[in-house]
Design an enzyme around this catalytic site. Structure first.
Site, short mmCIF file in Angstrom:
data_model
loop_
_atom_site.label_atom_id
_atom_site.label_comp_id
_atom_site.label_asym_id
_atom_site.label_seq_id
_atom_site.Cartn_x
_atom_site.Cartn_y
_atom_site.Cartn_z
N ASP A 51 0.81 -1.20 0.00
CA ASP A 51 0.00 0.00 0.00
C ASP A 51 0.86 1.27 0.00
OD1 ASP A 51 -2.43 1.23 -0.01
OD2 ASP A 51 -2.60 1.31 2.17
C1 LIG Z 1 4.26 -8.83 -11.34
C2 LIG Z 1 3.82 -7.99 -10.21
C3 LIG Z 1 3.65 -8.64 -8.91
C4 LIG Z 1 3.61 -6.68 -10.43
C5 LIG Z 1 3.20 -5.75 -9.37
C6 LIG Z 1 2.72 -4.44 -9.94
C7 LIG Z 1 2.35 -3.53 -8.81
C8 LIG Z 1 3.43 -2.75 -8.19
C9 LIG Z 1 1.07 -3.48 -8.36
C10 LIG Z 1 0.61 -2.68 -7.23
C11 LIG Z 1 -0.73 -2.07 -7.48
C12 LIG Z 1 -1.37 -1.45 -6.30
C13 LIG Z 1 -2.84 -1.42 -6.34
C14 LIG Z 1 -0.64 -0.94 -5.24
C15 LIG Z 1 -1.22 -0.30 -4.02
O1 LIG Z 1 -0.84 1.07 -3.90
P1 LIG Z 1 -1.97 2.18 -4.07
O2 LIG Z 1 -2.15 2.44 -5.52
O3 LIG Z 1 -3.21 1.71 -3.36
O4 LIG Z 1 -1.36 3.44 -3.38
P2 LIG Z 1 -2.13 4.47 -2.42
O5 LIG Z 1 -2.50 3.69 -1.19
O6 LIG Z 1 -1.09 5.51 -2.14
O7 LIG Z 1 -3.31 5.00 -3.15
#
Ligand SMILES: CC(C)=CCC/C(C)=C/CC/C(C)=C/COP(=O)(O)OP(=O)(O)O
Length: 252
Positions: free
Chosen positions: A2
């Site tokens: 997160d």
């Molecule tokens: C192959 C593989 C495993 C790839 C991974 C790609 C990747 C990094 C995915 C994460 C996506 C995600 C929803 C992250 C959460 O941070 P957020 O967007 O919720 O951040 P926030 O809490 O600041 O809004």
């Protein structure tokens, strides 16, 4: 994982760069896990609820995921370096075809790796996992009943509530409903430690069934800021709690 978007905002970067930085942090933390001898690592990469984000963001993350999943097949990837068996866990039919095919290729290519296992939860939520396991168990029960030769409908109905172990022994055609074996996560033991970054203390529909006795760690660091110390801190906290947790498990 997160805090990717908050990291991008904090660093005055575009939103997508936050996810890219998140992937780099993931690779570096996985390396530490493998060097520490962790046998099972599960990551919450994309939830079913995440599909409700802006279509451009969903597309961006899916493209990034595709690129990174394909990268896992390369000789020099972390997977080959550490002998990792990779499993994608979740409602995979919700993924676009390219990502699903790439995920399947990685699962096949790493199926004989035995040193450590990586479970990547995509298109996952615990509620979906539980509903799916219930449906699968009902299907099994129904097939078991049908397997009994010459049974009429009223006899089948009378059978309800009689699925004791004793009954099963006498009627091997019928299996007791076993919810846990139908969970996506049945391929791994319940987790010892669950780390949620960015100071949030909610589980957000992740491993609700499996995390009953799991130690929850919520470091303040945003996911891309997570480093070795956050991991070591979680392990030390687990070690301090270990005897208490073992005692608790035995009481169950
Ligand atoms: C192959 C593989 C495993 C790839 C991974 C790609 C990747 C990094 C995915 C994460 C996506 C995600 C929803 C992250 C959460 O941070 P957020 O967007 O919720 O951040 P926030 O809490 O600041 O809004």
């Amino acid at each position: 994982m997160d805090g990717n978007r908050r990291y991008a905002k904090k660093q005055k970067l575009e939103e997508g760069s936050g996810h890219k930085a998140g992937f780099l942090a993931l690779m570096s933390l996985l390396k530490y896990c493998y060097e520490l001898g962790v046998k099972y690592t599960t990551i919450y990469a994309f939830s079913i609820d995440n599909f409700r984000r802006r279509p451009e963001e969903v597309q961006y993350v899916m493209d990034l995921m595709l690129e990174k999943i394909e990268g896992l097949l390369k000789e020099e990837s972390i997977v080959n370096q550490f002998g990792v068996r990779v499993s994608f866990v979740g409602n995979l039919k919700l993924l676009n075809e390219a990502v699903r095919v790439a995920a399947e290729k990685v699962m096949i290519a790493t199926a004989n790796n035995t040193k450590t296992r990586l479970l990547i939860c995509v298109a996952y939520t615990s509620s979906d996992e539980i509903v799916n396991a219930v449906q699968e168990s009902c299907r099994e029960k129904w097939h078991g009943i049908k397997a009994l030769n010459g049974m009429k409908n009223d006899e089948i109905q009378a059978l309800d509530g009689e699925m004791s172990e004793e009954y099963q022994e006498k009627n091997p055609g019928i299996k007791l409903v076993d919810l846990e074996k139908n969970m996506y996560m049945a391929i791994a033991p319940d987790p010892d430690i669950l780390i949620r970054s960015s100071g949030e203390t909610r589980l957000s529909n992740f491993l609700l069934w499996q995390a009953t006795n799991t130690l929850l760690c919520c470091p303040r660091a945003l996911w891309p800021e997570m480093g070795l110390w956050n991991l070591v801190w979680a392990v030390l906290k687990f070690q301090r709690n270990y005897s208490y947790m073992e005692k608790k498990k035995k009481q169950l």
